[in-house]
Structures are given as structure tokens and as C-alpha cells.
Design an enzyme around this catalytic site. Sequence first.
Site, PDB file in Angstrom:
ATOM      1  N   HIS A  76     -26.019 -34.342  20.867  1.00 43.42           N
ATOM      2  CA  HIS A  76     -24.595 -34.585  21.088  1.00 43.42           C
ATOM      3  C   HIS A  76     -23.908 -35.120  19.839  1.00 43.42           C
ATOM      4  CE1 HIS A  76     -24.884 -33.846  25.426  1.00 43.42           C
ATOM      5  NE2 HIS A  76     -26.058 -34.468  25.355  1.00 43.42           N
TER       6      HIS A  76
ATOM      7  N   ASN B  86     -18.523 -78.614   9.638  1.00 37.84           N
ATOM      8  CA  ASN B  86     -19.040 -77.322  10.075  1.00 37.84           C
ATOM      9  C   ASN B  86     -18.074 -76.778  11.109  1.00 37.84           C
ATOM     10  OD1 ASN B  86     -20.494 -75.095  10.858  1.00 37.84           O
ATOM     11  ND2 ASN B  86     -22.158 -76.218  11.825  1.00 37.84           N
ATOM     12  N   GLY B  87     -17.579 -75.556  10.917  1.00 36.83           N
ATOM     13  CA  GLY B  87     -16.641 -74.958  11.859  1.00 36.83           C
ATOM     14  C   GLY B  87     -15.416 -74.427  11.144  1.00 36.83           C
TER      15      GLY B  87
ATOM     16  N   ARG C  45     -30.462 -71.702   7.777  1.00 32.45           N
ATOM     17  CA  ARG C  45     -29.224 -71.380   8.482  1.00 32.45           C
ATOM     18  C   ARG C  45     -28.337 -70.443   7.672  1.00 32.45           C
ATOM     19  NH1 ARG C  45     -28.065 -75.270  12.617  1.00 32.45           N
ATOM     20  NH2 ARG C  45     -25.838 -74.982  12.370  1.00 32.45           N
TER      21      ARG C  45
ATOM     22  N   GLU D 248     -30.398 -55.636   8.234  1.00 31.74           N
ATOM     23  CA  GLU D 248     -30.372 -57.052   7.873  1.00 31.74           C
ATOM     24  C   GLU D 248     -31.201 -57.346   6.627  1.00 31.74           C
ATOM     25  OE1 GLU D 248     -30.052 -59.773  11.843  1.00 31.74           O
ATOM     26  OE2 GLU D 248     -31.870 -58.562  11.676  1.00 31.74           O
TER      27      GLU D 248
ATOM     28  N   LYS E 226     -32.862 -54.601  12.190  1.00 28.08           N
ATOM     29  CA  LYS E 226     -33.771 -55.301  11.281  1.00 28.08           C
ATOM     30  C   LYS E 226     -33.727 -54.690   9.882  1.00 28.08           C
ATOM     31  CE  LYS E 226     -35.051 -58.605  13.568  1.00 28.08           C
ATOM     32  NZ  LYS E 226     -33.652 -58.569  13.940  1.00 28.08           N
TER      33      LYS E 226
ATOM     34  N   GLU F 256     -32.683 -52.364  17.888  1.00 24.66           N
ATOM     35  CA  GLU F 256     -33.166 -53.559  17.206  1.00 24.66           C
ATOM     36  C   GLU F 256     -33.906 -53.201  15.921  1.00 24.66           C
ATOM     37  OE1 GLU F 256     -34.346 -57.622  16.431  1.00 24.66           O
ATOM     38  OE2 GLU F 256     -32.632 -56.588  17.328  1.00 24.66           O
TER      39      GLU F 256
ATOM     40  N   LYS G 154     -28.126 -68.169  10.212  1.00 26.42           N
ATOM     41  CA  LYS G 154     -28.994 -68.198  11.386  1.00 26.42           C
ATOM     42  C   LYS G 154     -28.213 -68.433  12.671  1.00 26.42           C
ATOM     43  CE  LYS G 154     -32.953 -68.065  13.486  1.00 26.42           C
ATOM     44  NZ  LYS G 154     -33.636 -66.766  13.605  1.00 26.42           N
TER      45      LYS G 154
ATOM     46  N   CYS H  54     -23.197 -73.494   8.537  1.00 24.80           N
ATOM     47  CA  CYS H  54     -23.268 -74.678   7.683  1.00 24.80           C
ATOM     48  C   CYS H  54     -24.245 -75.705   8.227  1.00 24.80           C
ATOM     49  CB  CYS H  54     -21.892 -75.313   7.570  1.00 24.80           C
ATOM     50  SG  CYS H  54     -20.588 -74.191   7.074  1.00 24.80           S
TER      51      CYS H  54
ATOM     52  N   TRP I 120     -21.497 -72.321   4.242  1.00 18.47           N
ATOM     53  CA  TRP I 120     -21.396 -70.863   4.333  1.00 18.47           C
ATOM     54  C   TRP I 120     -19.912 -70.544   4.332  1.00 18.47           C
ATOM     55  CZ3 TRP I 120     -19.830 -66.861   7.743  1.00 18.47           C
ATOM     56  CH2 TRP I 120     -20.445 -65.612   7.524  1.00 18.47           C
TER      57      TRP I 120
END
Length: 619
Positions: A511, A105-106, A31, A495, A492, A488, A614, A2, A79
Amino acid sequence: MCGIVGYIASKENDQRALEVVLAGLSQLEYRGYDSAGVAANLGKHIELRKTAGRVDNLREAIAAKPVADMYSAIGHTRWATHGGPSDANAHPHLSADGQVASVHNGIIENHHGLREELREAGHTFSSDTDSEVVAHLLGLAFAKTQNLTEAMQETVQRLEGSFALVAIAAGQPEVLVAARRNSPLVVGLGQDENFVGSDVAAFVHYTREALAIDQDQIVTVTAQEVSVIDFAGNPVEAQHYHVDWDFNAAATDGYATFMEKEIHEQPVAVAETLRGRLNTRGELMLDELRISESELRQIDKIIVVACGSAAYAGHVAKYAIEHWCRIPVEVELAHEFRYRDPILNARTLVVAISQSGETMDTLMAIRHAAEQGSRVLAIVNVFGSTIAREADAVLYTHAGPEIAVASTKAFSAQITAAYLLGLYLAQLRGNKFADEVATYIEQLSLMPQRMEEVLTQESEIKDIARQLSQVESVLFLGRHVGFPIALEGALKLKELAYIHAEGFAAGELKHGPIALVEEGLPIFVIVPTPRRPLLHAKVISNLAEVQARGARVVVVAEEGDEAVNEVAEFIIRVPHSTPTLMMPLVTIIPLQIFACELATLKGYDVDKPRNLAKAVTVE
């Protein structure tokens, strides 16, 4: 997560509070959010406008039903946590009597009990959020005291969980009050005007002077003054700092998206992270070191704690630090760390990696480490962030603002910072001679140029994405430092393009994962340098195995590596003679470009992937 914006100016100033707050909310869109709203203090009453969706929706709502000019206002991008995205659940929220508005926020962990208590007292609620209970509590306290600071002080004593709060009260348009616990909050200092934000992007267009609000503190803001107390009411002197990037740094500068821009900014981010690290004697220095050299020499274990891309940067750090320093390194997901009873003591160094410096899982992990007597070193990108302030030492990445939600330049800068940490410890502990450290630093200084060379292949990499644009699943393989880059690369793609992607250590292929290989499946392989012949030969063997089963093989291989020519459909070259441990800085770039282009071809917003934020400031 947020975003919060607050603004207050003197009555003599142009009454532009709404304009400033909306501009701040636009700057905080990176964000991640699903609704937005503002509360304007009109003196005798407070007026709200809030909508589900983007800030542009909010602007349209205000245009349809204008709000009178004013000189104080607060705003929020939400959010969803408790209650889905909707107009009603958007912030700000009003107290029961409509006299106080607040944003949050939280997460308020005890909101169920507080809500029931308020309902029994006759309160009704207009949202499903945990945050609305805060507005009601503030309203009750303000009705008794007619002092918003005292009302905030009384309210925060009743809250459990994490919160950054900002509130305004009808009849007191000359003041706004904010508080924080475990969620970021910063004050911007202007001329006859002041600002509050969840980060400096909220107001950097107007001022670069800021105050960091610390844990369990309340700040009272007027147009001319800012005062800070702790939750017990004791005066506190907040840390003042200068923001070293400007509003233009948060513009796309001709690129189609922030992510594309930030991919191209990686050479500069790496160069800036390296800049000024050597003293006049040629010795490495860190930014802020509040750990004695004798303590660092006694360290016998390092634990890296991080989440997401930062955790994969930590895996690269493990290879480098163990090789250079001969200290065992563990890499832990921060959200698992403190719940598994880790073994820590005064000789354990915990390294926290976080772009924002506000990642709640990582923050709680370092607090747990500190309670066990361990020293904490932070690798962060945001000056004055909570993790930076609570750590015993800080290594800043100097990557500049990263606006796109999916990390690119912050990831490369974190890896670079990890190299610096490893070399610093090797220098301090005598694992490497001064001339050896100087050689590594010289090699690192050449990496921005090598990264630029990879970026020149952007059009070829985008063409590979076009040829594979209809795929539904992609695998990534790597060995040694190529393994975390495979992880990574897969992240990406997940995401940004919303398709199944997995990263594996190439040695694991037989395996189990080889069962996934079928005709037409794209497999990206980070091929080790031929200068590591044993590893190189094993990966070439893996390539032959998956090619024989019909996979479409894309390799990222060193210039001059001819062995890949017969076993790959697509070849992306990285510069020859890049040191093995530093290869991640060049091998990650093609995977970022591929993911960005594939998502773009699918019509997705690469800067704001769905369901993501973010800075994750709640556990």
C-alpha cells in the site's frame, strides 16, 4: 531533562559541598544535557562556576579557578529550551544584586511578561533563558523579607508553567529552599546533612532515605531539618520512602556502555517485575490498587497513554489485554490525547506508561483523564514519582535504574507489567479461569530464560551490524505483536545511529512502502510463528517480494522455521514455542543489539544520543 542537585551540611562537618554536588551532577548525566554549573554559598557571597558542555568541562573550570570550601551548594545540568547552550545560559543564575542563586528545571511560560516588567524596573539580564527571571524575582523578594522560604513562596505565586526550583542566599549558608510544580523534586535525608535532587540518582551514593515533594509544595532544608509547606504556607507532611537500589547499580559493571549493560539486564528486569505477584491462593496482585474490584469489573474501555518506547509497549498491551479480557483498548500518544477532546467517563480506565513517572505529556494526560472522571492506573519504574502518586493504582516495573537514554530494559519490563495487568483484569472479570491464568504466569516465568538464549547470539548480531555499517536507511516490518516491535526497532536505530529508519505493518507493504525498496536496502522482518500459519504465510510472501527487488533481508524467526531460509540473507533465531503474545520480549533484543552496535561502529555515544534527554519533563 535538566538535572538538579542541592547539598547542605552542618558547619562542623567536612566542608565538601562542591564535591557532593559535582558527584551528583555526574550521576544525573544520563538525563541528557548541554551545560552544567554550580553555585557555592560562601556565607557573605555566592560564587558561580558554569560552562557549556559536559560536567568534566565544569570540573576543569573549577580547577582553573578554585572555589573555597563550603558546606552548602547547588548544581545543575541544563538541556536547552530557551536560549542555546552557552556559558551564559547555563545555570545557576544570580539575582540582580547577586545575593540569591537559583536553578530551574521546566519552562516558565509567562517569562516574557516578567522579563519586561523587571527590565522596566531597571534589571539587566545576562542570559537568554526563561529561568533567569526566577532568580531576579527571588532576589527582590529576599531583599524585602530576608527569609528565603518566604521569598520562594512569594515568587512561585507569580510563575506560570512547570518548575522545580532550588535556591540559596548569601548570608544564610545554613539553609536552601526548593519548590516544585509539574517537575520532579526529591529530598535525600542524611546524618547532619541533607540533599535535594531532581531524582534520587543525585544522592543515592550518600543516602537511600528520601522524601517525595509533591505538587505545589515548598521545602526548606537545613543540615538537621526538612520542613514542607504548600504554596499557601500550610504545613505538609511529605511521604518518606526507602530507595531500593544503590550506587553500584548505576555503574557499567564491565560493559562498555550502560546501554549494553541494560540490554543484558532485561531477563532480570522481567523476572523482578514478575516477582511476588501471586498471593497464597495463587491469585495475581498489583502493587498499589486504590480502585475497587467492582469499578474494575465495570470498565468497558481502556486507553493507554504514553510517549516513545512506552507507547510501543502500550501497543503490545493492546494485543494482550483485548485477547485476554475482551475489553477494547486504544493506544494514544500522551501529547495528542488531551488536545483532541477524547471520549472518557467513569467506566474508562486510563493506563499511563512512563519509565520515570515524570513524563510531562503523560502526566498532563492523566490529569485530564481524572478531570473527566476516569480512573488512572500507572505503569512506572520510579517509586514515588509524580505519575505514581497521582494515579489511582500503580504497577511498578522493578527494572532498576535505567541510565542510558534509549530505553531497553524499561521497555521489556513495561511489556511484562502490561501482561500482568491484562491477566489481573481477566482474572477479576472472569474472562479466564484460575488455572488458565496460572498457565500464563508459568509461561511468563520462563521468559527470562528465553531472553538469555537470545542474548547468547550477541556476537552474530553484532557481525550483521558490521556488514551493514555503511547503510543510510533501514526498514522494519512486522505483523500482529511484531508490528510494535518493528516500530521500536526503527526508533532505536534513529535514536542511536542517526540514520533514517521506519517501521511498518508488513501488510502495508503493497500500500505504498514497497516503493522504498531498492537494491541493497536492509529490511528487518519480525516473522510470526508458523503456529499462526495464515499470518506466517503472508509475511513469507512479503519476504519474497522485497528480496526479489534486491533488499538485504534480516529476519527474526522462530527456531525450526525453515521457510525463511530461502528468502533471507541473515537469520536471527528466537526460542521455539514462545507464546505468540509474549514474543515481543525475545524479538526486541536482536534489534536493540543491532542498533547499539551500529551506533558504536559509527563512533556515537549510545548512552547519550544527541538532542535527547532521559526524562522529558516539559511539554
